[in-house]
Design an enzyme around this catalytic site. Structure first.
Site, PDB file in Angstrom:
ATOM      1  N   ALA A   1     -28.977  43.515  25.094  1.00  0.00           N
ATOM      2  CA  ALA A   1     -27.681  43.385  25.761  1.00  0.00           C
ATOM      3  C   ALA A   1     -27.758  42.496  26.986  1.00  0.00           C
ATOM      4  CB  ALA A   1     -27.137  44.766  26.142  1.00  0.00           C
ATOM      5  N   GLY A   2     -28.600  41.455  26.904  1.00  0.00           N
ATOM      6  CA  GLY A   2     -28.529  40.409  27.910  1.00  0.00           C
ATOM      7  C   GLY A   2     -27.274  39.589  27.704  1.00  0.00           C
TER       8      GLY A   2
ATOM      9  N   TRP B   1     -26.772  36.689  26.186  1.00  0.00           N
ATOM     10  CA  TRP B   1     -26.597  36.141  24.842  1.00  0.00           C
ATOM     11  C   TRP B   1     -26.320  37.241  23.831  1.00  0.00           C
ATOM     12  CZ3 TRP B   1     -24.529  33.116  21.907  1.00  0.00           C
ATOM     13  CH2 TRP B   1     -25.030  32.584  20.714  1.00  0.00           C
TER      14      TRP B   1
ATOM     15  N   ALA C   1     -23.721  31.442  26.625  1.00  0.00           N
ATOM     16  CA  ALA C   1     -23.215  32.785  26.327  1.00  0.00           C
ATOM     17  C   ALA C   1     -21.784  32.987  26.796  1.00  0.00           C
ATOM     18  CB  ALA C   1     -24.135  33.826  26.971  1.00  0.00           C
TER      19      ALA C   1
ATOM     20  N   LYS D   1     -36.813  22.729  23.526  1.00  0.00           N
ATOM     21  CA  LYS D   1     -35.693  22.265  24.350  1.00  0.00           C
ATOM     22  C   LYS D   1     -35.640  23.014  25.677  1.00  0.00           C
ATOM     23  CE  LYS D   1     -32.705  25.822  24.033  1.00  0.00           C
ATOM     24  NZ  LYS D   1     -31.886  26.457  25.090  1.00  0.00           N
TER      25      LYS D   1
ATOM     26  N   THR E   1     -28.446  21.954  26.977  1.00  0.00           N
ATOM     27  CA  THR E   1     -29.199  22.634  28.025  1.00  0.00           C
ATOM     28  C   THR E   1     -29.796  21.666  29.047  1.00  0.00           C
ATOM     29  OG1 THR E   1     -31.112  22.706  26.540  1.00  0.00           O
ATOM     30  CG2 THR E   1     -29.771  24.663  26.664  1.00  0.00           C
TER      31      THR E   1
ATOM     32  N   ASN F   1     -32.724  27.364  32.255  1.00  0.00           N
ATOM     33  CA  ASN F   1     -33.903  26.503  32.359  1.00  0.00           C
ATOM     34  C   ASN F   1     -33.614  25.266  33.213  1.00  0.00           C
ATOM     35  OD1 ASN F   1     -35.928  27.834  30.433  1.00  0.00           O
ATOM     36  ND2 ASN F   1     -34.070  27.764  29.218  1.00  0.00           N
TER      37      ASN F   1
END
Length: 332
Positions: A10-11, A13, A135, A187, A244, A252
């Site tokens: 449940a982060g 994402w 997300a 990536k 990203t 990142n």
């Protein structure tokens, strides 16, 4: 509750995926380790720790009991890469599809996520979901396309695609699990490098060049590991790389930005709820490349920077002083 989809993690994402799957009224079971987070999701329809911008659907139910997922036909495992092995080990036995959503390489072993999960699931029941996905945009119902790489080929795709697809979440078929995993892992490291470029105010030309040369490194490493070039040129490789490497919404990229502005890796990572997967992936990826004789100078530079071996300006200077060479060099 008649959930057919379970989301493990449940982060930001994992919560966003649960929200996307619940967008048509479907029941979704969501696992969180923290009891307080489970209570908040079920009581307040919020995940204030990881995705505070989303008002969660009433058909999402959170639990901290992995045993509740035993009968579900498909589980999406969305825990950070370095915790995947321990969470997989706690899953109840069952004949189900496991869809791996973490993007990384396991530290210490150099295993991709499908290799980590291999003991818990037959290869034909493993799949990888990867692509350009912030997300908060997925949770908001904005259009998103992803690669769904199926170890079980078309038969698995025929089971999973109708279950996972939504009007704003469009999966594309692949059977190149290795390519999907390598694209997502590499990536993240390259996004750190692009953040450094931004932090040092080196300009858009430098960032574009780094994306292009970084993609060449991704391709070189991927082909050596059995990935297909067309996979790495798709959503889970080049598509995810462009996203990203271009926004502070990327954890990142934000890490690299802090490094470029002079913070140490420890300082940049301290106090963060979310995980920048590239920080753990960079050293193992650099070691694998060196061991196999694969040229990945950008990845190596990020590894040096995270280890504190040189300041960001010196690392960039070393990259710029490399010998001149053909752009279309051999990829093997």
């Amino acid at each position: 509750m008649s959930a057919k989809i379970g989301v493990i993690g449940a982060g930001a994402w994992g919560t966003a995926l649960a929200q996307a799957f619940a967008s048509d009224g479907s029941d979704v079971l969501l696992w969180a380790r923290e009891t307080e987070l489970v209570e908040e999701i079920n009581r307040d329809r919020r995940n204030g720790l990881y995705l505070p911008s989303a008002a969660l659907a009433s058909t999402i139910r959170a639990t901290s009991d992995l045993g509740e997922f035993a009968a579900l036909p498909a589980l999406l495992v969305v825990v950070p890469a370095q915790f995947l092995a321990s969470v997989i080990a706690g899953l109840p036995a069952g004949d189900r599809d496991l869809v791996l959503c973490a993007k990384g390489i396991e530290a210490g072993t150099g295993r991709l996520m499908a290799d980590v999960a291999a003991r818990a699931c037959a290869p034909e029941r493993l799949a990888v979901l990867s692509g350009p996905t912030f997300a908060h945009e997925v949770a908001a119902g904005l259009p998103t396309a992803v690669t769904l790489a199926c170890g079980g080929g078309r038969a698995q795709w025929d089971r999973l695609a109708p279950l996972l697809a939504r009007p704003a979440l469009r999966p594309y078929y692949s059977d190149d699990v290795v390519g999907a995993e390598i694209g997502g892992a590499v990536k993240n490291v390259l996004a750190i490098a692009c953040g450094v470029v931004e932090g040092l105010n080196l300009g858009q030309n430098a960032r574009a060049a780094l994306i292009a040369r970084g993609y060449a490194e991704m391709l070189r490493f991927g082909l050596a590991r059995g990935a297909r070039a067309e996979t790495l040129s798709g959503l889970c490789g080049l598509g995810d790389l462009v996203l990203t490497c271009s926004s502070t919404s990327s954890r990142n990229f934000s890490l690299g930005l802090a490094l470029g502005k002079g913070l140490t890796a420890a300082e940049a990572l301290s106090g963060k709820n979310s995980v920048a997967e590239g920080a753990a992936t960079a050293p193992v990826l650099a070691d694998l490349a060196r061991r196999d004789g694969i040229q990945m100078p950008i990845v190596d530079a990020v590894d040096r920077l995270l280890k504190g071996e040189a300041p960001a300006s010196a690392v960039v200077s070393d990259l710029l002083s490399r010998p001149l060479r053909d752009e279309q060099e051999p990829l093997s």
